[in-house]
Design an enzyme around this catalytic site. Structure first.
Site, PDB file in Angstrom:
ATOM      1  N   SER A 165       0.791  -1.130  -0.111  1.00 23.96           N
ATOM      2  CA  SER A 165       0.103  -0.025   0.391  1.00 23.96           C
ATOM      3  C   SER A 165       1.375   1.246   0.013  1.00 23.96           C
ATOM      4  CB  SER A 165      -0.851   0.249   1.058  1.00 23.96           C
ATOM      5  OG  SER A 165      -2.038   0.632   0.562  1.00 23.96           O
ATOM      6  N   ASP A 262      -9.674  -4.374  -6.093  1.00 25.59           N
ATOM      7  CA  ASP A 262      -8.744  -3.019  -4.825  1.00 25.59           C
ATOM      8  C   ASP A 262      -9.069  -1.931  -5.630  1.00 25.59           C
ATOM      9  OD1 ASP A 262      -7.206  -1.193  -3.118  1.00 25.59           O
ATOM     10  OD2 ASP A 262      -5.203  -2.617  -4.345  1.00 25.59           O
ATOM     11  N   HIS A 292      -7.747  -5.027  -1.581  1.00 28.54           N
ATOM     12  CA  HIS A 292      -6.593  -4.577  -0.419  1.00 28.54           C
ATOM     13  C   HIS A 292      -6.499  -5.592   0.577  1.00 28.54           C
ATOM     14  CE1 HIS A 292      -4.292  -0.776  -0.484  1.00 28.54           C
ATOM     15  NE2 HIS A 292      -4.166  -0.982   1.270  1.00 28.54           N
TER      16      HIS A 292
END
Length: 342
Positions: A165, A262, A292
């Site tokens: 991320s 995601d 995610h």
């Protein structure tokens, strides 16, 4: 893979539902301040990082930085016969949450599966410490790693940068800084797990993958960018904060792990394309049914375990043979994969 009606892997769904349900329960109906929100995030993640491989040596280090002590954690998977290559890993959490504790198991999994050392960096969080404070600290951690390598049992000449991320964002930004400083010769690889590389996202991605109920919503990601950058014209963001806007030549080979359910999926696809266009090596692994943060579901989801194993295999190839996977660069070079891009 067994998927539900939304196309999400059922084991990943159990993880995302459990995390969001427990977070909501602990938050309650009233407002929650930032310290409490961080404590809740750590508590909610604790069961999911339990277990996993036993590591021969785990070493905690504190470095002095301009904004206080910087905590590092080094994992050595076994007593090495010689210096091990090392993955410097940066946790996600929107620049605002999480730590090397929430990501402890993921780093142990990489160390054990790839047979490499892993160094986790507990960088300073936003909004108390906005861009580029965390990036500066990561540079300090990398400089320390290089200087101390011989005494740590790691190979100064074989370093990878990685993260998930926003950690992937900062891993890429760190590589850009090292390239521009002429100090990237020892960087062998980039492991970029479902990264966010630009605050501007297409409306289609926001609506299809970032709606309310997603593991990462568009509204949440917008808030993370605001906390990281402060008041800012998003059209004029520094490329080190939004590295999808940077010149991407001269970087190490990159593996981009993309979760197809995601919000940030399209940014990994676009980054792979631009890295290839800049003359670099970029391997895109797209995982159908993945959300995610799906790697955090490793204790319950075979899909997460497969992704970790495949990334570890890629790291071994880069570190120990210098070879890429057969056909994988071709998949990335081709652009958007219809499914799993391996």
């Amino acid at each position: 893979m067994s998927a539900d009606e939304d196309g999400l892997d059922r084991d990943v769904r159990r993880f995302t539902d459990a995390v969001m349900r427990e977070s909501a329960r602990l938050r309650g109906a009233g407002p929650v301040d930032r310290a409490a929100a961080r404590a809740i995030a750590e508590r909610v993640r604790a069961p999911w990082r339990a277990g996993g491989p036993t590591i021969a040596v785990t070493r905690e280090v504190e470095l002095a930085s301009a904004v206080g002590a910087l905590r590092l954690r080094l994992y050595l998977p076994a007593a090495p016969a010689g210096p091990l290559p090392v993955l410097l890993y940066l946790h996600g959490g929107g620049w605002c949450m999480f730590s090397i504790d929430t990501h402890d198991r993921l780093m142990r999994e990489y160390a054990a599966a790839a047979g490499v050392a892993v160094l986790g960096v507990d960088y300073a969080l936003a909004p108390e410490h906005r861009f580029p404070v965390a990036l500066d600290q990561i540079g300090e951690a990398l400089a320390w790693l290089r200087a101390a390598a011989a005494g740590l049992g790691v190979d100064r000449a074989r370093i990878a940068l990685g993260g998930d991320s926003v950690g992937a964002n900062m891993a890429l930004a760190t590589a850009l800084r090292q390239r521009d400083a002429g100090t990237a010769d020892d960087l062998r690889a980039l492991l970029l797990n479902y990264g966010g590389y630009d605050p501007l996202m297409p409306e289609g991605d926001r609506a299809e993958r970032g709606a309310e109920g997603a593991m990462l919503t568009a509204a949440e990601m917008d808030g993370y960018w605001r906390d990281y950058l402060g008041p800012h014209d998003l059209a004029r963001v520094d490329p080190l904060a939004a590295p999808l806007r940077a010149a991407l030549h001269g970087l190490p080979p990159a593996l981009l792990v993309a979760a197809e359910r995601d919000l940030l999926y399209g940014q990994s696809v676009e980054l792979a394309r631009r890295l290839q266009a800049a003359g670099g090596e970029a391997t895109l692994h797209g995982y159908p049914g993945a959300a995610h943060s799906f790697l955090e579901a490793m204790s319950a989801a075979p899909l997460a375990r497969r992704a970790i194993a495949e990334s570890a295999d890629w790291l071994r190839r880069r570190f120990f043979t210098g070879e890429d996977e057969d056909g994988s660069s071709d998949a990335a070079r081709a652009g958007v994969p219809p499914g799993d891009a391996r």
